[in-house]
Scaffold this motif. Structure first.
Motif, PDB file in Angstrom:
ATOM      1  N   GLN A 105       0.845  -1.181   0.068  1.00 58.35           N
ATOM      2  CA  GLN A 105       0.125  -0.048  -0.093  1.00 58.35           C
ATOM      3  C   GLN A 105       0.851   1.263  -0.011  1.00 58.35           C
ATOM      4  OE1 GLN A 105      -3.564   0.701   2.692  1.00 58.35           O
ATOM      5  NE2 GLN A 105      -2.134   2.100   3.655  1.00 58.35           N
ATOM      6  N   GLN A 106       0.560   2.094  -0.914  1.00 55.53           N
ATOM      7  CA  GLN A 106       1.120   3.402  -0.991  1.00 55.53           C
ATOM      8  C   GLN A 106       0.023   4.561  -0.681  1.00 55.53           C
ATOM      9  OE1 GLN A 106       4.571   3.763  -0.898  1.00 55.53           O
ATOM     10  NE2 GLN A 106       4.760   1.683  -1.316  1.00 55.53           N
ATOM     11  N   VAL A 107       0.532   5.648  -0.204  1.00 55.22           N
ATOM     12  CA  VAL A 107      -0.532   6.685   0.071  1.00 55.22           C
ATOM     13  C   VAL A 107      -0.092   7.810  -0.549  1.00 55.22           C
ATOM     14  CG1 VAL A 107      -1.596   7.939   1.865  1.00 55.22           C
ATOM     15  CG2 VAL A 107      -1.050   5.537   2.509  1.00 55.22           C
ATOM     16  N   TYR A 108      -1.036   8.319  -1.251  1.00 50.31           N
ATOM     17  CA  TYR A 108      -0.883   9.661  -2.184  1.00 50.31           C
ATOM     18  C   TYR A 108      -1.666  10.744  -1.466  1.00 50.31           C
ATOM     19  CZ  TYR A 108       2.246   7.110  -5.492  1.00 50.31           C
ATOM     20  OH  TYR A 108       3.111   6.260  -6.147  1.00 50.31           O
ATOM     21  N   LEU A 109      -0.904  11.854  -1.404  1.00 50.18           N
ATOM     22  CA  LEU A 109      -1.438  13.117  -0.939  1.00 50.18           C
ATOM     23  C   LEU A 109      -1.394  14.224  -2.030  1.00 50.18           C
ATOM     24  CD1 LEU A 109      -2.782  14.893   1.274  1.00 50.18           C
ATOM     25  CD2 LEU A 109      -0.570  15.601   2.056  1.00 50.18           C
ATOM     26  N   ASN A 110      -2.531  14.565  -2.559  1.00 50.38           N
ATOM     27  CA  ASN A 110      -2.650  15.487  -3.741  1.00 50.38           C
ATOM     28  C   ASN A 110      -1.589  15.143  -4.899  1.00 50.38           C
ATOM     29  OD1 ASN A 110      -4.744  16.866  -2.554  1.00 50.38           O
ATOM     30  ND2 ASN A 110      -3.362  18.513  -1.624  1.00 50.38           N
ATOM     31  N   GLY A 111      -1.525  13.677  -5.175  1.00 48.03           N
ATOM     32  CA  GLY A 111      -0.596  13.274  -6.093  1.00 48.03           C
ATOM     33  C   GLY A 111       0.884  13.256  -5.951  1.00 48.03           C
ATOM     34  N   GLU A 112       0.974  13.383  -4.468  1.00 48.41           N
ATOM     35  CA  GLU A 112       2.374  12.947  -3.988  1.00 48.41           C
ATOM     36  C   GLU A 112       2.577  11.814  -3.128  1.00 48.41           C
ATOM     37  OE1 GLU A 112       5.800  15.067  -1.103  1.00 48.41           O
ATOM     38  OE2 GLU A 112       4.213  16.169  -1.692  1.00 48.41           O
ATOM     39  N   ASN A 113       3.455  10.841  -3.320  1.00 45.55           N
ATOM     40  CA  ASN A 113       3.518   9.791  -2.268  1.00 45.55           C
ATOM     41  C   ASN A 113       4.181  10.144  -0.968  1.00 45.55           C
ATOM     42  OD1 ASN A 113       4.173   7.219  -1.100  1.00 45.55           O
ATOM     43  ND2 ASN A 113       4.723   6.154  -2.952  1.00 45.55           N
ATOM     44  N   VAL A 114       3.402  10.128   0.131  1.00 42.96           N
ATOM     45  CA  VAL A 114       3.584  10.396   1.284  1.00 42.96           C
ATOM     46  C   VAL A 114       4.032   9.267   2.306  1.00 42.96           C
ATOM     47  CG1 VAL A 114       2.714  12.731   0.967  1.00 42.96           C
ATOM     48  CG2 VAL A 114       1.274  10.857   1.923  1.00 42.96           C
ATOM     49  N   SER A 115       4.106   8.027   1.705  1.00 40.38           N
ATOM     50  CA  SER A 115       3.943   6.891   2.616  1.00 40.38           C
ATOM     51  C   SER A 115       5.190   6.959   3.840  1.00 40.38           C
ATOM     52  CB  SER A 115       4.167   5.894   1.508  1.00 40.38           C
ATOM     53  OG  SER A 115       3.236   5.766   0.752  1.00 40.38           O
ATOM     54  N   THR A 116       6.668   7.640   3.390  1.00 43.38           N
ATOM     55  CA  THR A 116       7.441   7.711   4.430  1.00 43.38           C
ATOM     56  C   THR A 116       7.419   8.858   5.257  1.00 43.38           C
ATOM     57  OG1 THR A 116       8.885   6.801   2.948  1.00 43.38           O
ATOM     58  CG2 THR A 116       9.834   7.708   4.519  1.00 43.38           C
ATOM     59  N   ALA A 117       6.887   9.960   4.826  1.00 42.08           N
ATOM     60  CA  ALA A 117       6.700  11.218   5.312  1.00 42.08           C
ATOM     61  C   ALA A 117       5.605  11.258   6.396  1.00 42.08           C
ATOM     62  CB  ALA A 117       6.314  12.339   4.414  1.00 42.08           C
ATOM     63  N   ILE A 118       4.746  10.410   6.409  1.00 44.43           N
ATOM     64  CA  ILE A 118       3.706  10.331   7.197  1.00 44.43           C
ATOM     65  C   ILE A 118       3.971   9.456   8.656  1.00 44.43           C
ATOM     66  CG2 ILE A 118       1.884  10.665   5.465  1.00 44.43           C
ATOM     67  CD1 ILE A 118       1.069   7.800   6.014  1.00 44.43           C
ATOM     68  N   ARG A 119       5.192   8.885   8.471  1.00 43.37           N
ATOM     69  CA  ARG A 119       5.450   7.989   9.736  1.00 43.37           C
ATOM     70  C   ARG A 119       6.344   8.943  10.874  1.00 43.37           C
ATOM     71  NH1 ARG A 119       1.798   4.699   9.672  1.00 43.37           N
ATOM     72  NH2 ARG A 119       1.433   3.861   7.440  1.00 43.37           N
ATOM     73  N   GLN A 120       6.495  10.232  10.477  1.00 47.62           N
ATOM     74  CA  GLN A 120       6.953  11.090  11.707  1.00 47.62           C
ATOM     75  C   GLN A 120       6.149  11.036  12.874  1.00 47.62           C
ATOM     76  OE1 GLN A 120       8.630  14.711  10.009  1.00 47.62           O
ATOM     77  NE2 GLN A 120       7.672  14.088   8.137  1.00 47.62           N
ATOM     78  N   GLU A 121       6.833  11.172  14.131  1.00 52.52           N
ATOM     79  CA  GLU A 121       6.195  11.179  15.506  1.00 52.52           C
ATOM     80  C   GLU A 121       5.137  12.467  15.490  1.00 52.52           C
ATOM     81  OE1 GLU A 121       5.691   8.600  18.823  1.00 52.52           O
ATOM     82  OE2 GLU A 121       6.916   8.535  17.025  1.00 52.52           O
ATOM     83  N   THR A 122       5.486  13.666  14.820  1.00 49.47           N
ATOM     84  CA  THR A 122       4.676  14.880  14.870  1.00 49.47           C
ATOM     85  C   THR A 122       3.652  14.491  14.316  1.00 49.47           C
ATOM     86  OG1 THR A 122       6.046  15.655  13.091  1.00 49.47           O
ATOM     87  CG2 THR A 122       6.803  16.429  15.546  1.00 49.47           C
TER      88      THR A 122
END
Length: 217
Positions: free
Chosen positions: A74-91
């Motif tokens: 599964q890959q998650v795209y936010l407004n066309g950008e793959n954010v699968s890694t960026a969303i794993r930050q604690e904040t």
């Protein structure tokens, strides 16, 4: 179509377990938390106050979340950008707990989640899958573990990544997220009446996967 709903608090291992069960059974894994995290990332990147109702409503009109499966992952795209890694930050995780309590955000993602479940055999994890998103799921599991166990698991994950976390802060964050999730006005975290309660504090990953997989037979 067969659906498995796994609910539980932050750090209970829902995503890890759900992925492995999906792989074992040949189901599609849907990480609903990743969807909320993608919206949280948008809020953080655009300095949106999640307590400002009008700002939340306006933001949701500018957000497009897509779930794609690339090489079975599964890959998650936010407004066309793959954010699968960026969303794993604690904040992002902490913000996700706050935005998930907002009605416009939940409405934005609800239909997407239900559409996926209507078209495929799925295992879906989150906070309100068995109680709200998929109330008629074939199997419902409430997956949990003690705060100390969950904090230690998260601590170990961060250490593996080369970080130097403070385990007492992780515990405090988990307790705060539990409180937010269980006391939010819309679709709070709770065990569905027909869900199986499963405390994994003293169970191995393999034992949990085998237990849940056996419930579909």
């Amino acid at each position: 179509m067969v659906s498995i709903a796994i609910d539980g608090p932050a750090g209970a291992g829902k995503s890890t377990i759900a992925k492995l069960v999906a792989e074992k059974l040949g189901y599609v894994y849907v990480d609903t938390g990743a969807m909320y995290r993608s919206i949280a990332l948008y809020f953080l990147n655009n300095d949106i106050d999640c307590e400002d109702e009008q700002a939340v409503l306006s933001a949701c009109q500018n957000i497009n979340v897509e779930i794609k499966y690339e090489e079975g992952v599964q890959q998650v795209y936010l407004n066309g950008e793959n954010v699968s890694t960026a969303i794993r930050q604690e904040t992002v995780g902490n913000m996700a707990s706050k935005v998930a309590a907002k009605k416009p955000v939940r409405e934005l993602l609800l239909q997407l989640q239900r559409d996926i479940a209507a078209s495929k055999d799925v295992i879906m994890d989150g906070r309100d899958i068995g109680t709200f998103v998929l109330p008629n799921a074939d199997v419902k599991i409430y997956l949990t573990a003690s705060v100390k166990t969950r904090a230690k698991r998260r601590y170990d994950q961060l250490v593996e990544k080369g970080e130097t976390p403070d385990i007492s802060k992780i515990e405090a964050d988990i307790e705060q997220r539990d409180y937010q999730d269980m006391n939010r006005e819309i679709a709070p975290l709770k065990q569905a009446d027909d869900a199986i309660y499963l405390d994994t504090s003293d169970m191995s990953i393999d034992e949990v996967v085998e237990f849940i997989s056996s419930k579909t037979k």
